[in-house]
Design an enzyme around this catalytic site. Sequence first.
Site, short mmCIF file in Angstrom:
data_model
loop_
_atom_site.label_atom_id
_atom_site.label_comp_id
_atom_site.label_asym_id
_atom_site.label_seq_id
_atom_site.Cartn_x
_atom_site.Cartn_y
_atom_site.Cartn_z
N TYR A 74 -4.40 -11.28 4.36
CA TYR A 74 -3.65 -10.10 3.94
C TYR A 74 -4.51 -9.27 3.00
O TYR A 74 -5.41 -9.78 2.32
CB TYR A 74 -2.32 -10.48 3.27
N CYS A 75 -4.23 -7.98 2.99
CA CYS A 75 -4.82 -7.06 2.01
C CYS A 75 -3.66 -6.29 1.38
O CYS A 75 -2.53 -6.77 1.36
CB CYS A 75 -5.88 -6.16 2.65
N TRP A 76 -3.91 -5.11 0.87
CA TRP A 76 -2.85 -4.38 0.18
C TRP A 76 -1.74 -3.91 1.11
O TRP A 76 -0.56 -4.12 0.86
CB TRP A 76 -3.46 -3.20 -0.57
N SER A 128 -7.94 -6.10 6.00
CA SER A 128 -7.59 -7.33 6.72
C SER A 128 -7.94 -7.22 8.20
O SER A 128 -8.40 -8.20 8.81
CB SER A 128 -6.10 -7.66 6.54
N TYR A 185 0.24 -7.10 1.22
CA TYR A 185 0.81 -7.59 -0.03
C TYR A 185 2.05 -6.78 -0.44
O TYR A 185 2.97 -7.31 -1.06
CB TYR A 185 -0.26 -7.52 -1.13
#
Length: 333
Positions: free
Chosen positions: A91-93, A99, A120
């Site tokens: 996962y990323c933001w 990602s 996230y």
Amino acid sequence: MSQLMSIDTFLDSEEVLVDVRTPSEFLKAHIPKALNIPLLTDQERAEVGTLYRHKGKEKAVLKGLDLVGPKMSDIVRSFLEVAPKRTVRLYCWRGGQRSQSVAWLLEQAGFKAKILKDGYKSFRRWVLNHFEREYQFRVLGGYTGVGKSDLLQILENKGAQVLDLEKEAHHRGSAFGGIGLPKQPSTQHYENKLAMRLRAFDMRLPIWLEDESRLVGKCAVPEFLFQQISRAQLFVVCRTIEERIVRLCQLYGVEQKQSLIDACMRIKKRLGLEHTKKAISLIEAGLLDEATLIILKYYDKKYQYSIDKRVVSLYLNGSEMSDVQLAERLLNR
């Protein structure tokens, strides 16, 4: 081909969990148990972001490729170290460029990657929604030093569901509460940890926790959760002041005198100048029991004010039974 997953399905999966955001984003807060293998450093992300705002997406993407290209093999090696079976959750933001880019890179190395849809941000929405649910809380109360944390541990050992607000905050809840414990998490990460603990519970069964103020050190208990705790059944443990002093001296007697003195200074306005001076003098002389007696007068008054506004379901005399017997009494209610 990477797989895009909703938050619940993503959390239910068991593959190695990796946060590909920058180190500072990860340090602020992350999904508990995640590892951090950043695609970009903090400085690199700032550089790409500046280009995106001033020169547009194409320039930013090209700069990102320039930065990532030379370290692609190192990124893959990092993933091989933590996920030798080559299956990961990422996962990323926002579940976007970072990602997706890491997933593509890993697929070239034979990995199977699952990506959190909306990243996230999706997890944070899930966290906050968790605090709006209704739980069957059972609250342990009592003056400082009656052994509430010890009781919670015994309850958990006996199979009860326990949400330890102090343990997750790395703080015992008073001016002395952070002594000897690790650095506190951010409030956001504290919320993340609490939500993940609540997720593991059966909502049909009671959840035991300790009576706390809204702030546990610097960590804030979520407002809706705090209101539920304030309305929950309260079970108050009572012990003599002598017993409480013995417990507190056992807990804090191993700590550095200066740490205890610093804690006294943090409450000097409420403790009063003369009492503060006296307590510090006693600590310096190694008379921790006498210093504790002075300090407890402040904390007892503070807690009594709080408890007077609550309805107590049961008072338990801890002087007449062991901690194990107390726990069994609570479980048999």
